[in-house]
Design a protein around this motif. Structure first.
Motif, PDB file in Angstrom:
ATOM      1  N   GLU A 208       2.984 -10.892  -2.383  1.00 28.38           N
ATOM      2  CA  GLU A 208       2.787 -10.041  -1.215  1.00 28.38           C
ATOM      3  C   GLU A 208       3.853  -8.964  -1.126  1.00 28.38           C
ATOM      4  OE1 GLU A 208       2.856 -13.036   1.779  1.00 28.38           O
ATOM      5  OE2 GLU A 208       0.676 -13.299   1.797  1.00 28.38           O
ATOM      6  N   ILE A 209       5.099  -9.339  -1.461  1.00 33.08           N
ATOM      7  CA  ILE A 209       6.189  -8.366  -1.446  1.00 33.08           C
ATOM      8  C   ILE A 209       5.949  -7.288  -2.491  1.00 33.08           C
ATOM      9  CG2 ILE A 209       8.653  -8.043  -1.884  1.00 33.08           C
ATOM     10  CD1 ILE A 209       9.116 -10.825  -0.720  1.00 33.08           C
ATOM     11  N   ALA A 210       5.520  -7.692  -3.701  1.00 34.83           N
ATOM     12  CA  ALA A 210       5.245  -6.731  -4.769  1.00 34.83           C
ATOM     13  C   ALA A 210       4.094  -5.798  -4.389  1.00 34.83           C
ATOM     14  CB  ALA A 210       4.924  -7.469  -6.065  1.00 34.83           C
ATOM     15  N   ARG A 211       3.039  -6.332  -3.760  1.00 35.84           N
ATOM     16  CA  ARG A 211       1.897  -5.517  -3.361  1.00 35.84           C
ATOM     17  C   ARG A 211       2.297  -4.500  -2.291  1.00 35.84           C
ATOM     18  NH1 ARG A 211      -1.280  -9.286  -2.815  1.00 35.84           N
ATOM     19  NH2 ARG A 211      -1.051  -9.744  -0.594  1.00 35.84           N
ATOM     20  N   ALA A 212       3.110  -4.961  -1.331  1.00 32.79           N
ATOM     21  CA  ALA A 212       3.574  -4.049  -0.282  1.00 32.79           C
ATOM     22  C   ALA A 212       4.443  -2.944  -0.866  1.00 32.79           C
ATOM     23  CB  ALA A 212       4.348  -4.830   0.776  1.00 32.79           C
ATOM     24  N   HIS A 213       5.249  -3.299  -1.887  1.00 37.02           N
ATOM     25  CA  HIS A 213       6.114  -2.300  -2.528  1.00 37.02           C
ATOM     26  C   HIS A 213       5.280  -1.251  -3.252  1.00 37.02           C
ATOM     27  CE1 HIS A 213       9.630  -0.667  -4.566  1.00 37.02           C
ATOM     28  NE2 HIS A 213       8.988  -0.778  -5.720  1.00 37.02           N
ATOM     29  N   ARG A 214       4.203  -1.691  -3.936  1.00 38.87           N
ATOM     30  CA  ARG A 214       3.338  -0.743  -4.639  1.00 38.87           C
ATOM     31  C   ARG A 214       2.634   0.183  -3.664  1.00 38.87           C
ATOM     32  NH1 ARG A 214       2.020  -5.400  -7.672  1.00 38.87           N
ATOM     33  NH2 ARG A 214       0.078  -5.611  -6.502  1.00 38.87           N
ATOM     34  N   GLU A 215       2.172  -0.390  -2.555  1.00 41.56           N
ATOM     35  CA  GLU A 215       1.466   0.421  -1.563  1.00 41.56           C
ATOM     36  C   GLU A 215       2.399   1.427  -0.921  1.00 41.56           C
ATOM     37  OE1 GLU A 215      -0.122  -2.475   1.062  1.00 41.56           O
ATOM     38  OE2 GLU A 215      -1.788  -3.027  -0.279  1.00 41.56           O
ATOM     39  N   ASN A 216       3.620   1.040  -0.664  1.00 41.51           N
ATOM     40  CA  ASN A 216       4.598   1.967  -0.074  1.00 41.51           C
ATOM     41  C   ASN A 216       4.940   3.076  -1.066  1.00 41.51           C
ATOM     42  OD1 ASN A 216       4.750   0.577   2.362  1.00 41.51           O
ATOM     43  ND2 ASN A 216       6.460  -0.727   1.655  1.00 41.51           N
ATOM     44  N   GLY A 217       4.917   2.725  -2.363  1.00 39.42           N
ATOM     45  CA  GLY A 217       5.233   3.715  -3.383  1.00 39.42           C
ATOM     46  C   GLY A 217       4.193   4.807  -3.505  1.00 39.42           C
ATOM     47  N   ARG A 218       2.943   4.513  -3.092  1.00 37.45           N
ATOM     48  CA  ARG A 218       1.868   5.494  -3.174  1.00 37.45           C
ATOM     49  C   ARG A 218       1.894   6.465  -2.005  1.00 37.45           C
ATOM     50  NH1 ARG A 218      -1.471   0.717  -3.967  1.00 37.45           N
ATOM     51  NH2 ARG A 218      -1.622   0.194  -6.179  1.00 37.45           N
TER      52      ARG A 218
END
Length: 219
Positions: A208-218
């Motif tokens: 979940e942390i990794a997914r949130a990080h990817r979404e924030n990066g976009r």
């Protein structure tokens, strides 16, 4: 070695009592108390013997160990409140048992030709294996992984035994120093409530942390 055997028996009894108290915590019947007492008292030694190829395990050929475990179970079944009031004494006996088991485990592993790292690991397994079996049977996370400087003390004791071997010390002296070192380490840890460093719980799972990080990066 007669003293070592006496301490070994005393440690087995102390471990058996601690296992029996875990059964009392979950209101098990007398069979459950006996099973956890035996698992805690001789489990570590049996795992060690099986890993080293020393079969059958000594606990299955020397009935005194099983009888000592049953005695510990009976003591708790009939006198749990009285024993609980002297828990500090039992903890002291448990620390002695831990130290003796660590030394015995290291000695036996070396006698079977184990490499130094394995010698230290067998010291830890002998001292802590029974407690791990007890916790798994009672559906708990093994206590040695979460609280106290317990397994660490046994492991350090095993390394001390190996280190002393490099100085050509006699086996008797190595055993005595290993027991003393492990015991002092455990008592100091109890006195000052020492624990190994821990990782704080994450606010979410790693995925979940990794997914949130990817979404924030976009964004």
């Amino acid at each position: 070695m007669e003293l070592i055997h006496i301490l070994d028996i005393a440690g087995t009894f102390a471990f058996a009592v601690s296992g029996a108290f875990r059964a009392v915590k979950y209101e098990m019947d007398i069979l459950g108390i006996a099973v956890l007492a035996m698992a805690t008292g001789v489990g570590g030694g049996m795992i060690r013997d099986l890993l080293l190829g020393a079969t059958p395990p000594v606990a299955l050929t020397d009935t005194s160990y099983i009888l000592i475990c049953l005695a510990g179970a009976a003591a708790v079944f009939f006198a749990a409140p009285k024993i609980a009031r002297r828990w500090d004494v039992l903890m002291a006996a448990d620390a002695v048992g831990l130290s003796v088991f660590a030394a015995i485990g290291a000695t036996k592993a070396e006698a079977y030709g184990a490499v130094p790292l394995t010698v230290a690991m067998m010291a830890m397994i002998t001292a802590c294996g029974g407690g791990v079996i007890r916790d798994l049977l009672s559906r708990e996370i093994p206590a040695i992984l979460t609280t106290g400087f317990y397994a660490s003390a046994a492991l350090l004791g095993g390394f001390m035994f190996v280190l002393l071997g490099q100085f050509q010390c006699s086996e008797g002296l190595r055993i005595f120093i290993t027991i003393s070192f492990t015991l002092i380490t455990r008592i100091v840890a109890l006195r000052f409530k020492l624990n190994l460093p821990r990782v704080k719980a994450l606010h979410a799972s790693p995925s979940e942390i990794a997914r949130a990080h990817r979404e924030n990066g976009r964004k």
